[in-house]
Motif scaffolding. Structure first.
Motif, PDB file in Angstrom:
ATOM      1  N   MET A   1      -0.566 -12.904 -10.485  1.00 16.03           N
ATOM      2  CA  MET A   1       1.047 -12.683 -10.447  1.00 16.03           C
ATOM      3  C   MET A   1       1.632 -12.078 -11.535  1.00 16.03           C
ATOM      4  SD  MET A   1       3.352 -14.364  -9.754  1.00 16.03           S
ATOM      5  CE  MET A   1       5.530 -15.149 -10.156  1.00 16.03           C
ATOM      6  N   LEU A   2       1.529 -11.866 -12.654  1.00 15.81           N
ATOM      7  CA  LEU A   2       1.350 -10.341 -13.323  1.00 15.81           C
ATOM      8  C   LEU A   2       1.189  -9.424 -13.075  1.00 15.81           C
ATOM      9  CD1 LEU A   2       2.831 -10.614 -16.618  1.00 15.81           C
ATOM     10  CD2 LEU A   2       0.587 -10.208 -17.192  1.00 15.81           C
ATOM     11  N   LYS A   3      -0.078  -8.964 -12.160  1.00 16.36           N
ATOM     12  CA  LYS A   3      -0.652  -7.919 -11.437  1.00 16.36           C
ATOM     13  C   LYS A   3       0.177  -7.249 -10.704  1.00 16.36           C
ATOM     14  CE  LYS A   3      -4.589  -5.812  -9.514  1.00 16.36           C
ATOM     15  NZ  LYS A   3      -6.188  -6.110  -9.597  1.00 16.36           N
ATOM     16  N   LYS A   4       0.744  -7.789  -9.876  1.00 15.33           N
ATOM     17  CA  LYS A   4       0.994  -7.942  -9.241  1.00 15.33           C
ATOM     18  C   LYS A   4       2.954  -7.768  -8.886  1.00 15.33           C
ATOM     19  CE  LYS A   4      -0.884 -11.363  -5.389  1.00 15.33           C
ATOM     20  NZ  LYS A   4      -0.172 -12.333  -4.474  1.00 15.33           N
ATOM     21  N   PHE A   5       3.129  -8.321 -10.404  1.00 16.75           N
ATOM     22  CA  PHE A   5       4.766  -8.436 -11.066  1.00 16.75           C
ATOM     23  C   PHE A   5       5.070  -6.434 -11.595  1.00 16.75           C
ATOM     24  CE2 PHE A   5       7.544  -7.862 -15.019  1.00 16.75           C
ATOM     25  CZ  PHE A   5       8.690  -7.982 -14.301  1.00 16.75           C
ATOM     26  N   PHE A   6       3.713  -6.061 -12.152  1.00 15.92           N
ATOM     27  CA  PHE A   6       4.382  -4.910 -13.064  1.00 15.92           C
ATOM     28  C   PHE A   6       3.727  -4.153 -11.837  1.00 15.92           C
ATOM     29  CE2 PHE A   6       2.195  -6.476 -17.270  1.00 15.92           C
ATOM     30  CZ  PHE A   6       3.410  -6.942 -17.192  1.00 15.92           C
ATOM     31  N   LEU A   7       2.495  -4.592 -11.005  1.00 12.83           N
ATOM     32  CA  LEU A   7       2.604  -3.097  -9.662  1.00 12.83           C
ATOM     33  C   LEU A   7       3.944  -3.172  -8.820  1.00 12.83           C
ATOM     34  CD1 LEU A   7      -0.601  -4.025  -8.526  1.00 12.83           C
ATOM     35  CD2 LEU A   7       0.095  -2.346  -8.814  1.00 12.83           C
ATOM     36  N   THR A   8       5.021  -4.024  -8.947  1.00 14.69           N
ATOM     37  CA  THR A   8       5.681  -3.713  -8.374  1.00 14.69           C
ATOM     38  C   THR A   8       6.865  -3.025  -9.716  1.00 14.69           C
ATOM     39  OG1 THR A   8       6.030  -6.505  -7.410  1.00 14.69           O
ATOM     40  CG2 THR A   8       8.189  -5.871  -7.529  1.00 14.69           C
ATOM     41  N   CYS A   9       7.384  -3.222 -10.364  1.00  9.66           N
ATOM     42  CA  CYS A   9       7.693  -2.278 -10.909  1.00  9.66           C
ATOM     43  C   CYS A   9       7.360  -1.657 -11.234  1.00  9.66           C
ATOM     44  CB  CYS A   9       7.201  -2.715 -12.702  1.00  9.66           C
ATOM     45  SG  CYS A   9       8.028  -4.669 -13.455  1.00  9.66           S
ATOM     46  N   SER A  10       5.814  -0.381 -11.182  1.00 11.87           N
ATOM     47  CA  SER A  10       5.961   0.518 -10.990  1.00 11.87           C
ATOM     48  C   SER A  10       6.011   1.769  -9.686  1.00 11.87           C
ATOM     49  CB  SER A  10       3.829   0.398 -10.717  1.00 11.87           C
ATOM     50  OG  SER A  10       3.791   0.414  -9.600  1.00 11.87           O
ATOM     51  N   GLY A  11       6.780   0.470  -8.772  1.00 12.50           N
ATOM     52  CA  GLY A  11       6.965   0.974  -7.389  1.00 12.50           C
ATOM     53  C   GLY A  11       6.629   1.484  -6.194  1.00 12.50           C
ATOM     54  N   VAL A  12       5.056   0.920  -6.228  1.00 11.55           N
ATOM     55  CA  VAL A  12       3.636   1.550  -4.885  1.00 11.55           C
ATOM     56  C   VAL A  12       4.193   1.232  -3.811  1.00 11.55           C
ATOM     57  CG1 VAL A  12       2.799   2.378  -6.842  1.00 11.55           C
ATOM     58  CG2 VAL A  12       2.142  -0.001  -7.004  1.00 11.55           C
ATOM     59  N   ASP A  13       3.972   1.582  -2.751  1.00 14.57           N
ATOM     60  CA  ASP A  13       3.865   0.402  -1.547  1.00 14.57           C
ATOM     61  C   ASP A  13       2.564  -0.476  -1.837  1.00 14.57           C
ATOM     62  OD1 ASP A  13       3.297  -0.196   1.027  1.00 14.57           O
ATOM     63  OD2 ASP A  13       3.921   1.635   1.821  1.00 14.57           O
ATOM     64  N   LYS A  14       2.836  -1.851  -1.537  1.00 13.31           N
ATOM     65  CA  LYS A  14       2.059  -2.682  -2.233  1.00 13.31           C
ATOM     66  C   LYS A  14       0.612  -2.926  -1.349  1.00 13.31           C
ATOM     67  CE  LYS A  14       4.671  -5.637  -4.888  1.00 13.31           C
ATOM     68  NZ  LYS A  14       5.089  -7.099  -4.796  1.00 13.31           N
ATOM     69  N   ASN A  15       1.039  -2.294   0.524  1.00 14.39           N
ATOM     70  CA  ASN A  15       0.346  -2.742   1.364  1.00 14.39           C
ATOM     71  C   ASN A  15      -0.734  -1.883   1.363  1.00 14.39           C
ATOM     72  OD1 ASN A  15       1.194  -4.917   2.767  1.00 14.39           O
ATOM     73  ND2 ASN A  15       3.014  -2.950   3.859  1.00 14.39           N
ATOM     74  N   LEU A  16      -0.617  -0.380   0.482  1.00 16.81           N
ATOM     75  CA  LEU A  16      -1.539   0.620   0.635  1.00 16.81           C
ATOM     76  C   LEU A  16      -2.416   0.104  -0.634  1.00 16.81           C
ATOM     77  CD1 LEU A  16       0.718   3.971   0.809  1.00 16.81           C
ATOM     78  CD2 LEU A  16      -1.151   2.956   2.740  1.00 16.81           C
ATOM     79  N   ILE A  17      -1.211  -0.271  -2.049  1.00 18.18           N
ATOM     80  CA  ILE A  17      -2.337   0.374  -2.896  1.00 18.18           C
ATOM     81  C   ILE A  17      -3.684  -1.373  -3.055  1.00 18.18           C
ATOM     82  CG2 ILE A  17      -0.770  -1.949  -4.343  1.00 18.18           C
ATOM     83  CD1 ILE A  17      -2.165   1.231  -6.199  1.00 18.18           C
ATOM     84  N   ASN A  18      -3.166  -2.046  -2.347  1.00 21.76           N
ATOM     85  CA  ASN A  18      -3.643  -3.346  -1.489  1.00 21.76           C
ATOM     86  C   ASN A  18      -5.392  -2.567  -1.645  1.00 21.76           C
ATOM     87  OD1 ASN A  18      -2.000  -5.007  -3.238  1.00 21.76           O
ATOM     88  ND2 ASN A  18      -0.917  -5.797  -1.681  1.00 21.76           N
ATOM     89  N   GLU A  19      -4.927  -2.020  -0.792  1.00 20.81           N
ATOM     90  CA  GLU A  19      -6.214  -1.547  -0.281  1.00 20.81           C
ATOM     91  C   GLU A  19      -6.922  -0.618  -1.478  1.00 20.81           C
ATOM     92  OE1 GLU A  19      -4.996   0.915   3.246  1.00 20.81           O
ATOM     93  OE2 GLU A  19      -4.282  -0.921   4.114  1.00 20.81           O
ATOM     94  N   CYS A  20      -6.756  -0.300  -2.634  1.00 17.57           N
ATOM     95  CA  CYS A  20      -7.363   0.782  -2.802  1.00 17.57           C
ATOM     96  C   CYS A  20      -8.282  -0.507  -3.904  1.00 17.57           C
ATOM     97  CB  CYS A  20      -6.243   1.418  -3.882  1.00 17.57           C
ATOM     98  SG  CYS A  20      -5.080   2.269  -2.842  1.00 17.57           S
TER      99      CYS A  20
END
Length: 366
Positions: free
Chosen positions: A1-20
């Motif tokens: 949950m916290l990880k997803k929130f901070f990823l949102t804060c970083s402005g990354v494309d979630k679809n791409l970052i989830n594949e990394c």
């Protein structure tokens, strides 16, 4: 949950970052956390700064939250728009405007917290200024009333001097007629003769004038002293009315100016601290090597760019084909004899109608 929130804060494309990989995700989690905590610091600093302005904690918290969200949005935008490339110089040039913006934000964020950290020292500086302002204020107000008070005092001295002069004159006349009676001066005849009576009459007249002068001048002096008391009361009233203005001399601008009078390096190092916090997401992204997410993002953008270019070229080819076909169709039509005769007939009919209409208008005018 916290990880997803901070990823949102970083402005990354979630679809791409989830594949990394997790390592790549953790890198952007760190950047997002930095962006978030920078916004938290901005909220605290903004709330305190606005509290010094509005002196209302609810208004300060409300506008402080808006300020924090603004800083959060700016930082998120700055980080998300920096693209990794093979050239570090290109990355630095790309990030330069964003670093300048980060410096401006760091100045704005650090200043209110500096005001809070050095609150006691600032209060001491403001107290010294208030005391000096109080003295200056009293001096300025006194300059408005002192000339008038001095003038009235000089008039009182003149009135008192008139009494003293008349009293001296009366005493001299008293000594004169007493000496005449004793025979030690004047005619030097012992006894109360005609000369004694004459000098005694002069003394009595002077004494009556002295008594009248004392009564008249005492009344005038009393009135003038009342006028002085009124002026002194007005002076004190003016000082009392202006004192709250001086007492309230502790607003945001006054505190910033007072902060500027404190030692420079202490305040400067706090500014450097906030500058490091504000620029850390940008610096981290510049220092980090080109990772899996950057390659995927570059591949996706390249694919979209290629597809868009192909679509534009196809539309251009279709347009050219349509133009060629239309040119050929209309060229063939121009050689059609039947169409030529029909248009010629219609043109004749139109010209006849125009001639008839013109004739009717002219006939009506005549």
């Amino acid at each position: 949950m916290l990880k997803k929130f901070f990823l949102t804060c970083s402005g990354v494309d979630k679809n791409l970052i989830n594949e990394c990989s997790n390592g790549e995700q953790n890198k952007y989690v760190g950047i997002g956390a930095t962006v978030f905590f920078t916004a938290v610091m901005a909220t605290i600093a903004g709330s305190y700064a606005l509290y010094t302005v509005f002196d209302n904690k609810y208004a300060a918290i409300f506008f402080g939250l808006i300020w924090g969200l603004l800083i959060f949005n700016l930082d998120r935008f700055i980080v998300s728009t920096i693209k990794k490339s093979d050239s570090k110089l290109k990355e630095v040039l790309q990030a330069t405007p964003r670093i300048i913006l980060a410096i401006i934000i760091a100045v704005v964020i650090s200043k209110p917290l500096e005001l809070k950290l050095f609150e006691k020292e600032i209060n001491q500086v403001l107290l010294t200024k208030k005391n000096q302002m109080t003295l200056d204020n009293k001096t300025q107000i006194a300059q408005q009333f002192t000339p008038e008070v001095a003038k009235i005092n000089s008039e009182i001295e003149v009135l008192k001097q008139e009494i003293v002069t008349k009293e001296t004159e009366t005493n001299a006349l008293y000594q004169t007629y007493i000496s005449e009676a004793e025979g030690t001066a004047g005619t030097k005849k012992l006894g109360k003769g005609p000369v004694y009576e004459e000098k005694r009459a002069k003394h009595d007249a002077s004494l009556l004038a002295l008594n009248k002068l004392e009564i008249d001048n005492s009344e005038k002096i009393k009135n003038k002293e009342t006028a002085i008391a009124t002026l002194v009361e007005k002076q004190k009233s003016a000082e009392t009315k202006s004192q709250p203005i001086i007492s309230n001399f502790d607003g945001l601008m006054a505190r910033i100016n007072a902060l500027g009078e404190l030692p420079f390096f202490t305040s400067f190092f706090i500014f450097l601290l906030f500058l490091a916090i504000e620029t850390s997401p940008i610096i981290a992204k510049l220092l980090a090597p080109k990772g899996e997410y950057d390659f995927k993002l570059e591949e996706k953008e390249s694919a979209i760019k290629t597809w868009a270019t192909q679509q534009m070229q196809q539309r251009e080819q279709m347009l050219q084909a349509d133009i060629s076909i239309d040119n050929k169709v209309y060229k063939d039509i121009t050689a059609d004899e039947e169409l030529f005769n029909y248009k010629q007939k219609m043109a004749r009919e139109l010209m006849k109608l125009q001639a008839d209409s013109f004739y009717k208008k002219q006939q009506k005018m005549l």
